[in-house]
Enzyme design. Sequence first.
Site, mmCIF file in Angstrom:
data_model
loop_
_atom_site.group_PDB
_atom_site.id
_atom_site.type_symbol
_atom_site.label_atom_id
_atom_site.label_comp_id
_atom_site.label_asym_id
_atom_site.label_seq_id
_atom_site.Cartn_x
_atom_site.Cartn_y
_atom_site.Cartn_z
ATOM 1 N N THR A 15 0.731 -1.343 0.021
ATOM 2 C CA THR A 15 0.224 -0.590 0.241
ATOM 3 C C THR A 15 0.362 1.466 -0.350
ATOM 4 O O THR A 15 0.008 2.536 0.217
ATOM 5 C CB THR A 15 -0.561 -0.104 1.264
ATOM 6 O OG1 THR A 15 0.483 -0.846 2.570
ATOM 7 C CG2 THR A 15 -1.915 -0.780 1.323
ATOM 8 N N ARG A 43 -2.773 -1.963 9.532
ATOM 9 C CA ARG A 43 -4.031 -0.274 9.135
ATOM 10 C C ARG A 43 -4.321 -0.678 8.032
ATOM 11 O O ARG A 43 -5.882 -0.036 7.885
ATOM 12 C CB ARG A 43 -2.764 0.473 9.394
ATOM 13 C CG ARG A 43 -2.386 0.972 10.418
ATOM 14 C CD ARG A 43 -1.549 2.633 10.628
ATOM 15 N NE ARG A 43 0.040 1.836 9.355
ATOM 16 C CZ ARG A 43 1.488 1.135 10.088
ATOM 17 N NH1 ARG A 43 1.036 1.380 11.645
ATOM 18 N NH2 ARG A 43 1.916 1.185 9.384
ATOM 19 N N CYS A 132 18.030 4.708 -3.748
ATOM 20 C CA CYS A 132 17.732 5.639 -4.463
ATOM 21 C C CYS A 132 18.620 6.693 -5.168
ATOM 22 O O CYS A 132 18.892 6.592 -7.056
ATOM 23 C CB CYS A 132 16.392 5.998 -4.626
ATOM 24 S SG CYS A 132 16.586 7.030 -2.662
ATOM 25 N N GLN A 159 16.700 15.814 -3.768
ATOM 26 C CA GLN A 159 16.556 14.996 -3.945
ATOM 27 C C GLN A 159 14.203 15.281 -4.267
ATOM 28 O O GLN A 159 14.256 16.206 -3.049
ATOM 29 C CB GLN A 159 16.649 14.508 -2.717
ATOM 30 C CG GLN A 159 17.912 13.744 -3.267
ATOM 31 C CD GLN A 159 18.766 12.488 -2.616
ATOM 32 O OE1 GLN A 159 19.664 12.416 -1.268
ATOM 33 N NE2 GLN A 159 17.811 11.021 -1.813
ATOM 34 N N GLY A 163 10.284 10.831 -1.873
ATOM 35 C CA GLY A 163 11.636 10.095 -1.691
ATOM 36 C C GLY A 163 11.575 9.597 -0.120
ATOM 37 O O GLY A 163 11.752 9.063 0.666
ATOM 38 N N LYS A 223 25.266 6.247 3.186
ATOM 39 C CA LYS A 223 24.625 6.059 1.644
ATOM 40 C C LYS A 223 25.615 5.818 0.591
ATOM 41 O O LYS A 223 25.446 4.641 0.178
ATOM 42 C CB LYS A 223 23.119 4.845 1.820
ATOM 43 C CG LYS A 223 22.240 5.227 3.241
ATOM 44 C CD LYS A 223 20.593 4.614 3.396
ATOM 45 C CE LYS A 223 19.942 4.800 3.951
ATOM 46 N NZ LYS A 223 18.707 5.422 4.065
ATOM 47 N N HIS A 252 14.545 12.400 -8.437
ATOM 48 C CA HIS A 252 15.877 13.243 -8.253
ATOM 49 C C HIS A 252 17.497 13.610 -9.184
ATOM 50 O O HIS A 252 16.599 13.106 -10.003
ATOM 51 C CB HIS A 252 16.832 12.056 -7.586
ATOM 52 C CG HIS A 252 15.441 11.998 -5.761
ATOM 53 N ND1 HIS A 252 14.821 12.047 -5.731
ATOM 54 C CD2 HIS A 252 16.881 10.594 -5.110
ATOM 55 C CE1 HIS A 252 14.576 11.992 -4.518
ATOM 56 N NE2 HIS A 252 15.687 10.689 -3.848
HETATM 57 P P1 NAP Z 1 5.348 4.665 2.599
HETATM 58 O O1 NAP Z 1 4.283 4.393 1.487
HETATM 59 O O2 NAP Z 1 4.844 5.047 4.269
HETATM 60 O O3 NAP Z 1 4.471 2.910 2.276
HETATM 61 C C1 NAP Z 1 4.962 2.080 3.822
HETATM 62 C C2 NAP Z 1 4.977 0.771 3.039
HETATM 63 O O4 NAP Z 1 5.233 -0.233 4.761
HETATM 64 C C3 NAP Z 1 3.222 0.954 3.416
HETATM 65 O O5 NAP Z 1 2.359 -0.095 2.265
HETATM 66 C C4 NAP Z 1 3.175 0.095 4.947
HETATM 67 O O6 NAP Z 1 1.875 -0.253 5.070
HETATM 68 C C5 NAP Z 1 3.976 -0.755 5.454
HETATM 69 N N1 NAP Z 1 4.072 -0.784 6.589
HETATM 70 C C6 NAP Z 1 4.435 0.099 7.138
HETATM 71 N N2 NAP Z 1 4.796 -1.183 8.545
HETATM 72 C C7 NAP Z 1 4.476 -2.322 8.185
HETATM 73 C C8 NAP Z 1 4.679 -3.361 9.231
HETATM 74 N N3 NAP Z 1 4.724 -3.812 10.282
HETATM 75 N N4 NAP Z 1 3.925 -4.679 8.743
HETATM 76 C C9 NAP Z 1 4.079 -4.885 7.142
HETATM 77 N N5 NAP Z 1 3.894 -3.987 5.933
HETATM 78 C C10 NAP Z 1 4.226 -2.279 7.051
HETATM 79 O O7 NAP Z 1 7.058 3.918 1.823
HETATM 80 P P2 NAP Z 1 7.211 4.413 0.533
HETATM 81 O O8 NAP Z 1 7.730 5.912 0.512
HETATM 82 O O9 NAP Z 1 6.860 3.503 0.405
HETATM 83 O O10 NAP Z 1 8.692 3.358 1.284
HETATM 84 C C11 NAP Z 1 9.080 2.274 2.005
HETATM 85 C C12 NAP Z 1 10.432 2.214 2.138
HETATM 86 O O11 NAP Z 1 11.341 1.335 1.416
HETATM 87 C C13 NAP Z 1 11.483 2.694 3.106
HETATM 88 O O12 NAP Z 1 10.718 2.704 4.718
HETATM 89 C C14 NAP Z 1 12.532 2.638 2.584
HETATM 90 O O13 NAP Z 1 13.100 0.863 3.273
HETATM 91 C C15 NAP Z 1 12.211 1.304 1.325
HETATM 92 N N6 NAP Z 1 12.768 2.861 0.104
HETATM 93 C C16 NAP Z 1 13.452 2.368 -0.767
HETATM 94 C C17 NAP Z 1 14.272 3.689 -1.709
HETATM 95 C C18 NAP Z 1 15.182 3.616 -2.385
HETATM 96 O O14 NAP Z 1 16.123 4.330 -2.607
HETATM 97 N N7 NAP Z 1 15.798 2.030 -3.096
HETATM 98 C C19 NAP Z 1 13.270 4.733 -1.538
HETATM 99 C C20 NAP Z 1 12.317 5.203 -0.940
HETATM 100 C C21 NAP Z 1 11.296 3.753 -0.485
HETATM 101 P P3 NAP Z 1 0.080 0.444 5.571
HETATM 102 O O15 NAP Z 1 -0.181 1.000 4.317
HETATM 103 O O16 NAP Z 1 -0.633 -0.903 6.544
HETATM 104 O O17 NAP Z 1 1.073 1.527 6.130
HETATM 105 O O1 3JN Z 2 14.401 10.156 0.968
HETATM 106 C C1 3JN Z 2 14.567 9.009 -0.177
HETATM 107 O O2 3JN Z 2 14.733 10.490 -0.950
HETATM 108 C C2 3JN Z 2 14.971 8.326 -0.124
HETATM 109 C C3 3JN Z 2 15.239 7.666 0.649
HETATM 110 C C4 3JN Z 2 15.320 5.883 1.010
HETATM 111 C C5 3JN Z 2 15.120 5.921 2.573
HETATM 112 C C6 3JN Z 2 13.841 5.731 3.058
HETATM 113 C C7 3JN Z 2 12.781 5.494 4.962
HETATM 114 C C8 3JN Z 2 14.186 4.695 4.408
HETATM 115 C C9 3JN Z 2 15.512 4.756 3.215
HETATM 116 C C10 3JN Z 2 16.382 3.496 1.809
HETATM 117 O O3 3JN Z 2 16.321 3.219 0.717
HETATM 118 O O4 3JN Z 2 17.803 4.212 2.125
HETATM 119 C C11 3JN Z 2 15.521 3.751 3.954
HETATM 120 C C12 3JN Z 2 15.636 2.824 4.367
HETATM 121 O O5 3JN Z 2 15.750 1.890 4.038
HETATM 122 O O6 3JN Z 2 16.838 2.735 4.940
#
Ligand code: NAP
Ligand code: 3JN
Length: 346
Positions: A15, A43, A132, A159, A163, A223, A252
């Site tokens: 989600t 949730r 990213c 950025q 993100g 990172k 970005h």
């Molecule tokens: P987001 O929009 O806040 O979505 C978070 C997702 O995680 C939602 O589906 C949420 O579900 C779920 N979640 C939260 N707590 C959970 C739990 N305890 N158990 C299972 N699911 C849970 O965040 P996003 O932007 O998609 O980013 C999510 C994560 O992806 C980041 O924290 C980061 O680690 C990673 N990310 C990586 C990059 C990258 O650079 N490669 C970029 C962005 C994000 P609900 O709807 O139930 O809250």
């Molecule tokens: O802030 C951004 O533009 C990228 C954010 C990435 C991010 C956000 C929350 C947790 C990360 C990541 O992919 O490095 C994380 C994390 O998994 O540490």
Amino acid sequence: MSNQKLFNVAVVGATGAVGEQIIRLLDERNFPIDQLKLLSSERSAGTAIRFKDREITVEAAKPESFEGVEIALFSAGGDVSRVLVPEAVKRGAVCIDNTSAFRMDPETPLVVPEVNIDKINEHKGVIANPNCSTIQMVAALKPLYDRYGISRVIVSTYQAVSGAGARAIDEMLRQSREILAGNDVEPQILPVSSLPVKHQIAFNAIPQIDKFVDNGFTYEEMKMINETKKILGDESLEVTATCVRIPVVYGHSESVYVELKSDFEMEEVRKLIADAPGIVLQDDPSGQEYPMATNAAGKLDTYVGRLRRDLSNPRALNMWIVSDNLLKGAAWNAVQIAEYIAIETD
Ligand code: NAP
Ligand code: 3JN
């Protein structure tokens, strides 16, 4: 009739902003799926998400969710990955993890397919997706690294708010409207929602992404530094980074200074970049053509322009790199890895 193997796939964080893009790409690219499990926290459990011609009900992720799952794509934050990735691996799944939880683990390959796809076979159940900002930079550096060698990289990022998740997008748009209407704003999310001090993002640039480490850099900067060395397989590479949040929704941008280890011709550099997989050269100063976030948003490629030899160091280059942070920076890189796994297993 095709005999292509179909996979049981789970998307954890279904989600979320990244999860939504992963599901869309699996759908649009006809990933060979038998059963698709969509997982979130309690949730969002019960929410229906459309996939192809059906609705799938989102379930709360727990260890048993991974029974029978062959490929699991995680983007629910590092804490969730640290707990549930080992549970999924124990049940036989290959996990593609979008969080930082396993990126620097020596046992875990950190993969950008255009750069080091050969590493995926070394996995022990987990393949990590880099940050990213790192992904788009290493994709553009790779052809130069292979041809000339690179001794130093100095990067400053610009950025997008996406993100930092969906709530950060809302905050930036809301603040912009309020300020244009002449009202005061009360920042609530950025730069880091869990820290007490918040700053206005609308009409601003915030030189902080993630918390500070005790060396004065932020985690986002560290990172970029550590992941770049791991992906290029070169601990001697000198990298420094300054990461800045700007009021852009998707995409970005990065200003990158690269010191090469040998002499180069600009024409050859242009050709190497133009021919690199996943890279589009967009560089015509006379036509005012260069990469911009608004053009890169929604695209899978990484765009490179403003290529020029440095004036102070003839062995160095300056360039501008732009990509959609939720696509190549997260969802697309993960789905690309899943596609390689599917091809290798078929
Ligand atoms: P987001 O929009 O806040 O979505 C978070 C997702 O995680 C939602 O589906 C949420 O579900 C779920 N979640 C939260 N707590 C959970 C739990 N305890 N158990 C299972 N699911 C849970 O965040 P996003 O932007 O998609 O980013 C999510 C994560 O992806 C980041 O924290 C980061 O680690 C990673 N990310 C990586 C990059 C990258 O650079 N490669 C970029 C962005 C994000 P609900 O709807 O139930 O809250
Ligand atoms: O802030 C951004 O533009 C990228 C954010 C990435 C991010 C956000 C929350 C947790 C990360 C990541 O992919 O490095 C994380 C994390 O998994 O540490």
